[in-house]
Design a protein around this motif. Structure first.
Motif, mmCIF file in Angstrom:
data_model
loop_
_atom_site.group_PDB
_atom_site.id
_atom_site.type_symbol
_atom_site.label_atom_id
_atom_site.label_comp_id
_atom_site.label_asym_id
_atom_site.label_seq_id
_atom_site.Cartn_x
_atom_site.Cartn_y
_atom_site.Cartn_z
ATOM 1 N N ASN A 1 48.969 42.352 32.006
ATOM 2 C CA ASN A 1 48.254 43.026 30.991
ATOM 3 C C ASN A 1 49.319 43.264 29.792
ATOM 4 O OD1 ASN A 1 46.225 44.337 32.431
ATOM 5 N ND2 ASN A 1 47.699 45.378 33.837
ATOM 6 N N GLN B 1 40.676 38.265 27.267
ATOM 7 C CA GLN B 1 40.021 39.230 28.357
ATOM 8 C C GLN B 1 38.599 39.578 27.375
ATOM 9 O OE1 GLN B 1 42.690 42.733 28.431
ATOM 10 N NE2 GLN B 1 43.566 42.036 30.233
ATOM 11 N N ASN C 1 39.868 42.988 35.261
ATOM 12 C CA ASN C 1 41.278 42.783 36.191
ATOM 13 C C ASN C 1 41.920 41.455 35.894
ATOM 14 O OD1 ASN C 1 40.067 45.352 37.479
ATOM 15 N ND2 ASN C 1 38.541 43.887 37.956
ATOM 16 N N SER C 2 43.151 41.682 35.390
ATOM 17 C CA SER C 2 43.866 40.622 34.744
ATOM 18 C C SER C 2 45.156 40.239 35.718
ATOM 19 C CB SER C 2 44.367 40.977 33.402
ATOM 20 O OG SER C 2 45.090 39.841 33.042
ATOM 21 N N ASN D 1 50.602 39.457 23.274
ATOM 22 C CA ASN D 1 49.359 40.345 23.489
ATOM 23 C C ASN D 1 47.991 40.125 22.925
ATOM 24 O OD1 ASN D 1 51.264 42.024 24.942
ATOM 25 N ND2 ASN D 1 51.527 43.761 23.321
#
Length: 239
Positions: free
Chosen positions: A149, A119, A126-127, A112
């Protein structure tokens, strides 16, 4: 994408679509500016970013024996040395002998952190993962795209694999959601694998693999380069 794949595998100096070749195809298809790899490669997560839409893709190309819809495959997403980075991750005292759940939580934290940092630095809202699956013969391809995400660690259950011969714990730590394996971490190589399933909406591309003869390829490329140089150069002013 089909035309770009045909043009790429037609090159006699490219054996298979991998790494930068896939990135180049993807940038062409998405009409995103592509940087020269000689200028250096980023170690951030997103290999392609549309700065206008703030959309980023982590790109992978994988060779599989089974490209059937519904087939599940594993691929490496990160080197996760959670033991070495235990304190940095907020897990002081973490060892390979810690509980599977604690190890798994640290693994997800490590992953994470990578997503969130990339990001932020790459301006991605928008991943996605953009994965090109291919056969060894190079005549069948599937493009699959998944949302990418941060993961919720509370939804995962963790357990060591079991060696079939000895019955003792193996080297793989599996993270499952609702009984389905989603992540696998190997303590020896410190590599983290993700499981994905080929969905119904996958884009299937079949081609006839035709390779240019080396002399035709070289002559064509040299001619195209010269034409581009002529177009990019300002016209001589006779005055």
């Amino acid at each position: 994408m089909r035309q770009a794949i045909i043009a790429t595998v037609a090159s006699p100096v490219i054996g298979s679509i991998e790494d930068y070749a896939w990135e180049a195809i993807f940038h062409y298809v998405k009409d995103i500016p592509l940087s020269d790899p000689a200028l250096g490669r980023s170690k951030l997560l997103y290999d392609a970013v549309n700065v206008v839409t703030k959309t980023g893709w982590s790109l992978k190309s994988l060779q599989l024996n089974n490209l059937t819809i519904g087939n599940t495959f594993l691929f490496v997403i990160q080197r996760a040395d959670i033991i070495k980075k235990a304190e940095q991750l907020g897990f002081p005292g973490l060892t390979e002998h810690s509980s599977p759940q604690e190890l798994g939580t640290a693994i997800i934290q490590h992953w994470n952190d990578k997503i969130i940092m990339s990001q932020s630095l790459q301006g991605v809202v928008n991943s996605y993962e953009g994965i090109l699956l291919k056969t060894i013969r190079g005549n069948k391809y599937i493009y699959v795209e998944y949302l990418l995400n941060p993961l919720d660690p509370t939804t995962f259950s963790w357990a060591w694999t079991v060696d079939r011969k000895t019955g003792i714990n193996g080297v793989g730590l599996q993270g499952s959601v609702a009984g389905k394996t989603e992540l696998v971490w190997y303590k020896n190589q410190k590599q983290l694998f993700k499981a994905r399933t080929i969905p119904l909406e996958a884009v299937c591309i079949n081609i006839e693999r035709i390779r240019l003869k080396p002399e035709n390829y070289v002559n064509t490329i040299i001619a195209a380069l010269q034409d581009q140089i002529n177009k990019d150069s300002p016209n001589d002013d006779p005055g």
